[in-house]
Design an enzyme around this catalytic site. Structure first.
Site, PDB file in Angstrom:
ATOM      1  CB  SER A 144      11.212  69.049  22.917  1.00 45.75           C
ATOM      2  OG  SER A 144      11.865  67.829  22.967  1.00 45.75           O
ATOM      3  CE1 TYR A 156      12.605  71.045  27.583  1.00 49.25           C
ATOM      4  CE2 TYR A 156      12.856  69.000  26.626  1.00 49.25           C
ATOM      5  CZ  TYR A 156      13.064  70.142  26.543  1.00 49.25           C
ATOM      6  OH  TYR A 156      13.343  70.758  25.344  1.00 49.25           O
TER       7      TYR A 156
END
Ligand code: NAD
Length: 265
Positions: A144, A156
């Site tokens: 990401s 995350y």
């Protein structure tokens, strides 16, 4: 995509029941591959596989929790028996816990790490012998922009930086086996994960992405297919951003607009 550039190739995509993984699985199937759709969402995975087969494409669904090593052992046995191995592995399954450092519990931290990081580690480790037997072969790991810069959710962000590092380390080791390993770093994608985000999330992201929009799942799938193809034959350990310019200059982009707004005051 009408070209059959992956004809005769066996491809496993994790987290492929919906969202980005489903788009990647469909793109590979349309390009001629036998696609293995591996997910914890059994019904959705079976539905997608059936839909692809009804279109004359080759697809099969498998139950896989990427964080469970016994599931990987079972999948590898099945793939070996069914397709005599594996040519391409896409480690796409991932979750996001949208909580700050103060809010994230140890259990939530562990869950993010076990799916987003250990899931990728186990996939590469268990599929390695199959991929080596079919070399030249490829692994594509979905990270990401949270693996390039910081997002507000530390579990995350840390997990996606780990995927980036894991990709580079594996690329060194697996090059001897003829397996290339690369990571993809998308910004916001139009998937259920994004649609479930709190109100204002999509609008705020569009404001800092220089291209002013999210990507479609297909735009990211195209990059995954490129990295898995022989066209990327000299790429390994690479991190490929696909983010509408966010990590290149999201700050400068937002600052220019803020500056113009202040100048108008
Ligand atoms: P999604 O939630 O729409 O789909 C994720 C899929 O992964 C689901 O089918 C889910 O069932 C599956 N999954 C979750 N836990 C699993 C597990 N333990 N084992 C197997 N499968 C599991 O999300 P998405 O947006 O399609 O995300 C796909 C990947 O792209 C993720 O790694 C995500 O972090 C990454 N990503 C997404 C965005 C975005 O904006 N949506 C941006 C950058 C990166």
């Amino acid at each position: 995509m009408t070209s059959k550039r992956f004809q005769g190739r066996s491809v496993c995509v994790t987290g492929a029941a919906r969202g980005l993984g489903a788009a990647i699985a469909r793109s590979f199937a349309e390009a001629g591959a036998q696609v293995h759709i591996a997910d914890v969402l059994d019904e959705e995975a079976a539905q997608l596989a059936a839909e692809l087969r009804s279109e004359g494409l080759a697809a099969m669904a498998h139950h896989l929790d990427v964080s469970d090593e016994s599931h990987w052992r079972q999948l590898v046995t099945t793939l070996n028996a069914r397709d005599g191995g594996l040519d391409i592995l896409v480690n796409n399954a991932g979750i996001i816990i949208r909580k700050s450092l103060a809010q994230t519990s140890k259990a939530e931290w562990d869950r993010a790490m076990s799916i987003n990081v250990a899931g990728v580690f186990l996939g590469m480790q268990h599929c390695r012998p199959l991929l080596a037997a079919k070399a030249p072969s490829a692994i594509v790991n979905i990270s990401s922009t949270a693996g390039i810069i910081a997002h507000g959710d530390p579990s995350y962000t840390a997990s996606k930086w780990a995927v980036r590092g894991l990709t580079k380390s594996a690329a060194l080791e697996l090059s001897a086996d003829g397996i290339r390993v690369n990571s993809v770093h998308p910004a916001m994608i139009a998937t259920p994960l994004t649609f479930a985000a709190p109100k204002g999330h999509m609008e705020a992201n569009r404001a800092v992405i220089p291209m002013g929009r999210e990507s479609s799942p297909d735009e990211i799938a195209n990059i995954v297919l490129f990295l898995a193809s022989s066209e990327a034959s000299f790429m390994t350990g690479s991190e490929v951003t696909a983010d509408g310019g966010l990590t290149t200059g999201g700050i400068a982009h937002a600052r220019a607009r803020l500056q113009a707004a202040f100048a108008d005051e």
